[in-house]
Scaffold this motif. Structure first.
Motif, PDB file in Angstrom:
ATOM      1  N   GLU A  47       0.784  -1.166   0.070  1.00 39.08           N
ATOM      2  CA  GLU A  47      -0.087   0.006  -0.063  1.00 39.08           C
ATOM      3  C   GLU A  47       0.710   1.438  -0.014  1.00 39.08           C
ATOM      4  O   GLU A  47       0.221   2.557   0.190  1.00 39.08           O
ATOM      5  N   CYS A  48       2.288   1.115  -0.014  1.00 36.03           N
ATOM      6  CA  CYS A  48       3.012   2.301  -0.172  1.00 36.03           C
ATOM      7  C   CYS A  48       3.625   2.217  -1.561  1.00 36.03           C
ATOM      8  O   CYS A  48       4.085   1.187  -1.893  1.00 36.03           O
ATOM      9  N   ASP A  49       3.781   3.561  -1.870  1.00 33.00           N
ATOM     10  CA  ASP A  49       4.758   3.806  -3.218  1.00 33.00           C
ATOM     11  C   ASP A  49       6.316   3.827  -2.679  1.00 33.00           C
ATOM     12  O   ASP A  49       6.492   4.257  -1.324  1.00 33.00           O
ATOM     13  N   PRO A  50       7.166   3.502  -3.337  1.00 29.69           N
ATOM     14  CA  PRO A  50       8.660   3.699  -2.908  1.00 29.69           C
ATOM     15  C   PRO A  50       8.917   5.066  -2.121  1.00 29.69           C
ATOM     16  O   PRO A  50       9.727   5.135  -1.309  1.00 29.69           O
ATOM     17  N   GLU A  51       8.319   6.174  -2.873  1.00 25.42           N
ATOM     18  CA  GLU A  51       8.911   7.313  -2.057  1.00 25.42           C
ATOM     19  C   GLU A  51       8.325   7.535  -0.767  1.00 25.42           C
ATOM     20  O   GLU A  51       9.037   8.052   0.301  1.00 25.42           O
ATOM     21  N   GLU A  52       7.330   6.965  -0.351  1.00 25.35           N
ATOM     22  CA  GLU A  52       6.672   7.022   0.826  1.00 25.35           C
ATOM     23  C   GLU A  52       7.496   6.222   1.918  1.00 25.35           C
ATOM     24  O   GLU A  52       7.662   6.716   3.026  1.00 25.35           O
ATOM     25  N   ILE A  53       8.036   5.355   1.459  1.00 24.63           N
ATOM     26  CA  ILE A  53       9.201   4.340   2.167  1.00 24.63           C
ATOM     27  C   ILE A  53      10.171   5.427   2.777  1.00 24.63           C
ATOM     28  O   ILE A  53      10.595   5.312   3.709  1.00 24.63           O
ATOM     29  N   ILE A  54      10.840   6.015   1.566  1.00 24.35           N
ATOM     30  CA  ILE A  54      12.016   6.534   2.013  1.00 24.35           C
ATOM     31  C   ILE A  54      11.696   7.735   2.839  1.00 24.35           C
ATOM     32  O   ILE A  54      12.353   8.148   3.648  1.00 24.35           O
ATOM     33  N   GLU A  55      10.284   8.448   2.916  1.00 27.37           N
ATOM     34  CA  GLU A  55       9.996   9.366   3.597  1.00 27.37           C
ATOM     35  C   GLU A  55       9.973   9.066   4.987  1.00 27.37           C
ATOM     36  O   GLU A  55      10.570   9.557   5.896  1.00 27.37           O
ATOM     37  N   ARG A  56       9.453   7.862   5.218  1.00 28.49           N
ATOM     38  CA  ARG A  56       9.382   7.276   6.618  1.00 28.49           C
ATOM     39  C   ARG A  56      10.590   7.036   7.251  1.00 28.49           C
ATOM     40  O   ARG A  56      11.029   7.258   8.259  1.00 28.49           O
ATOM     41  N   VAL A  57      11.439   6.398   6.356  1.00 28.29           N
ATOM     42  CA  VAL A  57      12.826   6.183   6.732  1.00 28.29           C
ATOM     43  C   VAL A  57      13.464   7.202   7.372  1.00 28.29           C
ATOM     44  O   VAL A  57      14.119   7.387   8.521  1.00 28.29           O
ATOM     45  N   VAL A  58      13.433   8.389   6.351  1.00 27.92           N
ATOM     46  CA  VAL A  58      14.296   9.647   6.673  1.00 27.92           C
ATOM     47  C   VAL A  58      13.695  10.276   8.057  1.00 27.92           C
ATOM     48  O   VAL A  58      14.412  10.695   8.908  1.00 27.92           O
ATOM     49  N   ARG A  59      12.520  10.218   8.281  1.00 30.55           N
ATOM     50  CA  ARG A  59      11.763  10.683   9.304  1.00 30.55           C
ATOM     51  C   ARG A  59      12.227  10.219  10.770  1.00 30.55           C
ATOM     52  O   ARG A  59      12.545  10.615  11.797  1.00 30.55           O
ATOM     53  N   VAL A  60      12.101   8.545  10.716  1.00 33.30           N
ATOM     54  CA  VAL A  60      12.848   7.943  11.866  1.00 33.30           C
ATOM     55  C   VAL A  60      14.197   8.117  12.028  1.00 33.30           C
ATOM     56  O   VAL A  60      14.500   8.373  13.174  1.00 33.30           O
ATOM     57  N   LEU A  61      14.853   8.119  10.997  1.00 37.09           N
ATOM     58  CA  LEU A  61      16.410   8.525  11.247  1.00 37.09           C
ATOM     59  C   LEU A  61      16.823   9.887  11.668  1.00 37.09           C
ATOM     60  O   LEU A  61      17.603  10.137  12.716  1.00 37.09           O
ATOM     61  N   ARG A  62      16.050  10.785  11.239  1.00 37.13           N
ATOM     62  CA  ARG A  62      16.112  12.067  11.778  1.00 37.13           C
ATOM     63  C   ARG A  62      15.703  12.078  13.365  1.00 37.13           C
ATOM     64  O   ARG A  62      16.508  12.789  13.866  1.00 37.13           O
ATOM     65  N   LYS A  63      14.599  11.620  13.518  1.00 37.79           N
ATOM     66  CA  LYS A  63      14.238  11.762  15.133  1.00 37.79           C
ATOM     67  C   LYS A  63      15.170  10.922  15.886  1.00 37.79           C
ATOM     68  O   LYS A  63      15.914  11.405  16.820  1.00 37.79           O
ATOM     69  N   HIS A  64      15.779   9.854  15.211  1.00 38.77           N
ATOM     70  CA  HIS A  64      16.705   9.215  16.173  1.00 38.77           C
ATOM     71  C   HIS A  64      18.122   9.434  16.310  1.00 38.77           C
ATOM     72  O   HIS A  64      18.837   9.369  17.350  1.00 38.77           O
TER      73      HIS A  64
END
Lengths: 136, 724
Positions: A117-134
């Motif tokens: 249910e995700c497009d690839p860009e969404e995945i990258i978006e979420r990855v970045v968000r989490v990395l950023r937070k962490h």
């Protein structure tokens, strides 16, 4: 398209635990396209644990359905280990059942994605968000 | 007439009678009845002997003497007979009867004394066959006494005979009655010669008949008990010795002081002495008996006491084994019976089962059915020692005899419940070898009655116990089965879950790959695409999205059908949900040129427990559907709270194509799709079915209304508001 990411994020080490070759290939390409160069992959939970021991990743992308060791089992082991309990984890699965999502969050994951249910860009978006937070 | 030869008859008869008396006396145990009979035989024997002597006497004096001798015994006959009758008919306890007996003996003694005088008999009548004394005044009185007592006696006997139940008793009393009747009918005819009536002296024969009949009855019908001669013999020996000794002493004293004047007198004194001894015998015997009972026959009293103890203890025991063992122990210890068996028919069962047998080698199983049959037929105790008098056909008697002797059983007592014989107690003979006395039998029968109740209770108790045990086992088994079934169900359930998981994963994985690559292609990751290539890439991408959605619907239904839906109710705000859905689909609606708005209720809807996720999916589906089936106009989403019904209502009103009553029926069914111009390529036909299930699983209702085709529709669903 790759975004302008902070240096920190670019240097992040990501571990992808997924048993489908094609998906792994795509994800690795996608992440590298985005600027994250250090991408490790593993098919089996055991294999993943060994890699973690050698080099602690900054983020784990975990599928729930894995051969041999179940994704949840792996999650429990990671979270019960002092050294690994704070590694951020994004679940990437095709299980849509509410129960699975709840169970994952109970065990302590940072995000839960349904792959189909995700497009690839969404995945990258979420990855970045989490990395950023962490990493901050 | 050759009186010499004729006179032999009474002599032989006398000897016969005496012999019988002694045989009976020593053959069976001596009880009161025994004893009385013994004296009866003495009296009758004397009568016969006297008659013999009288026939022989030529001198008038000796004739008179011997006549008086006869009367010396005969005077005791009424008393003896009456006494016998009273004891035999078991009326000895009655005070009146006892008094009559005592009176009888007193009168006998009175007449005995009188018989020595001339006021009784004197003088002689001479007949062809011999002589007889003449009856005088007191003779007549005596006859009155004689008649009264004998008539009362025979009446007693007759009554008893009529009343007696059971073949043995009936036989006994019949023979006794018969014997005495003959005697009383014919015997008194012997008085006639005293009144100058010259009948031949045949009446003495009745004495013979009498004794013969009685002896037969005695030996065959358990009239006089068998006891160990040795043991009782001691008492009697002593008593006889003492009583006899007294008699001899008297004779000696008399002969001492009176000298050897008249041999006749001496003989008279002899007779008197004998009679005196006999009279004295009773009290002496009682004395010795009491003494002996205390020191020698303690066992007799012990038996009674032990059996009384048993009957007291029995009601307190429940366990069948204990009951039967106690019965055996008591019988074994008191009567020294070694062979023992208890066979019963369990309540509600057909078969006879052996509860206990001692020794183990006792063979009874092949015979138990037959024995039981006989017992039920006879309805009384079966005694081997009385097998002859049992009322059975000769063949059956033989069969029964065989059974008893093969299994060495001497007595069979019945166990009865509610008037029906249900079992039997088998007893071998007593270790001493003696037959069972009347007391033994009475005690044992009493015991059997008590045992009947106890054993029945024991059987019922055991049945109940067994039932409880069986129940326990059955329940344990059922629980085991249930557990197994449960485990199996769990296993199946888990298998289902696993299956769904795998299917989910396996179906979606390739779709994921397709989607991602299609998107990447569309993005231009693999090079810039021309217009046509873009179009194709987009179609591919869209197709994957459709497929993914379709798979999703099918998997949802699969989950629902497998019962894998779990409802998670959490406190939530319905307004929030509605707004959420509307905001998500507003963009799409606007793109399609239709409105999508929310209608708020007048009264605020409170927070309540519902499954947010599932409800959201339902609302989203309905709104999405609405949008797709509208050409122009729009959809309104509203909600409100019904306090009375305690439910929250959510509705979606649209200006779409509506539906007909026929279509309405199929709306929420699987694979129903409305036909319209805009065929929805995305539809699986499962959407509304899933919505229905998701609402119903929360305890709510879903339905739709439409004024008709082309006139729009409103979809409703309710969710219950509970107080937990």
């Amino acid at each position: 398209m790759a975004q302008e990411l902070e240096e920190k994020i670019k240097k992040a080490k990501v571990l992808v635990i997924e048993d489908d070759e094609m998906l792994v290939k795509f994800l690795k390409d996608e992440l590298q396209e985005a600027g994250i160069s250090s991408v490790e992959t593993a098919v089996y939970g055991k294999e993943a644990l060994e890699k973690i021991k050698k080099k602690k990743p900054d983020l784990i992308l975990l599928d729930l359905i894995l051969p041999r060791m179940d994704g949840f089992e792996f999650l429990e082991i990671i979270r019960n280990n002092e050294k690994t309990k704070d590694i951020p984890i994004i679940i990437m699965t095709n299980l849509t059942h509410g129960e699975d999502k709840r169970k994952a969050f109970q065990l302590g994951v940072d995000d839960y994605l349904v792959k189909s249910e995700c497009d690839p860009e969404e995945i990258i978006e979420r990855v970045v968000r989490v990395l950023r937070k962490h990493l901050n | 007439m050759n009186t010499y030869l004729i006179s032999l008859i009474p002599l032989i008869s006398a000897l016969f009678v005496f012999a019988l008396g002694i045989i009976v006396f020593f053959r069976k145990k001596v009880t009161t009845l025994n004893l009385i009979f013994f004296f009866i035989t003495i009296a009758v024997g004397n009568w016969l002997f006297g008659t013999f002597k009288m026939f022989r006497s030529t001198a008038g004096e000796s004739a008179i003497f011997w006549d008086r001798f006869i009367y010396g015994s005969v005077v005791f006959i009424p008393a003896l007979f009456y006494h016998f009758g009273v004891v035999f008919t078991q009326k000895i306890r009655e005070k009146l009867q006892r008094s009559c007996v005592v009176l009888g003996y007193l009168l006998s003694i009175f007449f005995l004394i009188l018989s020595r005088t001339d006021y009784f008999v004197s003088g002689l009548f001479r007949y062809k066959w011999g002589v007889h004394t003449k009856a005088r005044l007191f003779h007549h009185v005596f006859l009155i006494y004689f008649s009264i007592y004998l008539i009362l006696f025979i009446i007693n006997l007759y009554r008893y005979y009529k009343k007696s139940a059971g073949p043995i008793k009936k036989n006994q009393s019949y023979y006794i009655f018969l014997a005495f009747f003959i005697l009383i009918l014919i015997g008194p005819l012997g008085y006639l010669p005293a009144y100058e009536i010259p009948i031949l002296p045949f009446p003495f024969l009745s004495g013979l008949f009498f004794v013969t009949i009685l002896a037969y009855a005695i030996t065959r019908y358990r009239l006089f008990d068998i006891r160990v001669v040795v043991r009782r013999g001691t008492v009697y020996g002593l008593s006889l010795g003492v009583a006899g000794g007294l008699g001899v002493l008297l004779v000696w004293l008399v002969s001492r002081y009176l000298g050897e004047k008249i041999t006749g007198l001496l003989l008279l004194v002899d007779s008197v002495a004998i009679l005196l001894s006999i009279s004295v015998f009773f009290p002496i015997k009682s004395f010795f008996e009491k003494l002996a009972n205390k020191y020698l026959f303690a066992s007799l009293y012990d038996t009674r006491r032990k059996i009384e103890e048993l009957t007291q203890a029995l009601p307190k025991i429940f366990y069948l084994d204990d009951i039967v063992n106690l019965i055996y122990k008591t019988i074994n210890e008191t009567l020294h019976i070694e062979r023992f068996g208890v066979i019963v028919k369990e309540p509600g069962e057909e078969n006879l089962i052996v509860l206990k047998k001692k020794p183990d080698s006792l063979v009874i199983s092949p015979f138990k059915e037959s024995l039981f049959y006989f017992l039920k037929k006879l309805k009384q105790t079966i005694l081997l020692q009385e097998i002859e008098i049992i009322l059975l056909s000769p063949e059956e008697k033989e069969k029964l005899k065989k059974i008893l002797s093969k299994s060495k059983i001497s007595m069979v007592l019945y166990l009865v419940s509610k008037g029906e014989i249900y079992g039997m107690i088998l007893l071998g003979e007593k270790a001493s070898g003696d037959a069972f006395t009347v007391q033994d039998i009475r005690l044992l029968e009493n015991l059997a009655l008590q045992a009947s109740i106890s054993i029945e209770n024991g059987l019922l108790f055991r049945k109940t116990q067994r039932f409880a045990e069986e129940l326990k086992i059955k329940v344990a088994q059922a629980t085991k089965d249930l557990r197994a079934a449960n485990a199996e169900l769990k296993r199946l359930d888990q298998a289902k879950s696993e299956f769904l998981r795998i299917v989910s994963h396996q179906l979606r994985t390739p779709m994921t790959i397709l989607r991602w690559y299609a998107k990447a292609l569309l993005r231009g990751d693999y090079g810039k695409l021309n217009k046509k290539q873009l179009e194709v890439a987009n179609d591919i991408y869209q197709a994957t999205l459709r497929q993914i959605k379709l798979i999703g619907s099918f998997l949802d239904v699969a989950h629902i059908e497998a019962g894998k839906i779990t409802v998670r109710k959490e406190k939530g705000n319905i307004e929030e949900l509605v707004n959420d859905v509307v905001s998500e689909l507003k963009v799409l609606a606007e793109k399609m040129g239709i409105y999508l708005k929310v209608e708020k209720p007048k009264k605020e809807v409170p927070e309540f427990y519902f499954d947010y996720e599932k409800t959201r999916e339902v609302l989203r589906n309905i709104v999405d559907n609405a949008i797709k089936y509208i050409e122009k106009g729009g959809a309104t989403v509203g909600f409100k709270y019904d306090e009375k019904k305690k439910e929250v209502l959510v509705y979606v009103k649209d200006t779409g194509i509506g539906f007909s009553p026929e279509e309405k029926k199929k709306l929420f069914m699987k694979f129903s799709r409305l036909r319209n111009n805009k065929v929805n390529p995305w539809g699986s036909g499962l959407g509304l079915y899933i919505c229905k299930r998701l609402i119903e699983v929360q305890g709510g209702k879903i339905w739709a209304e439409s004024p008709g085709k082309g006139k729009g529709s409103t979809f409703y669903f309710t969710l219950p508001v509970k107080d937990n």
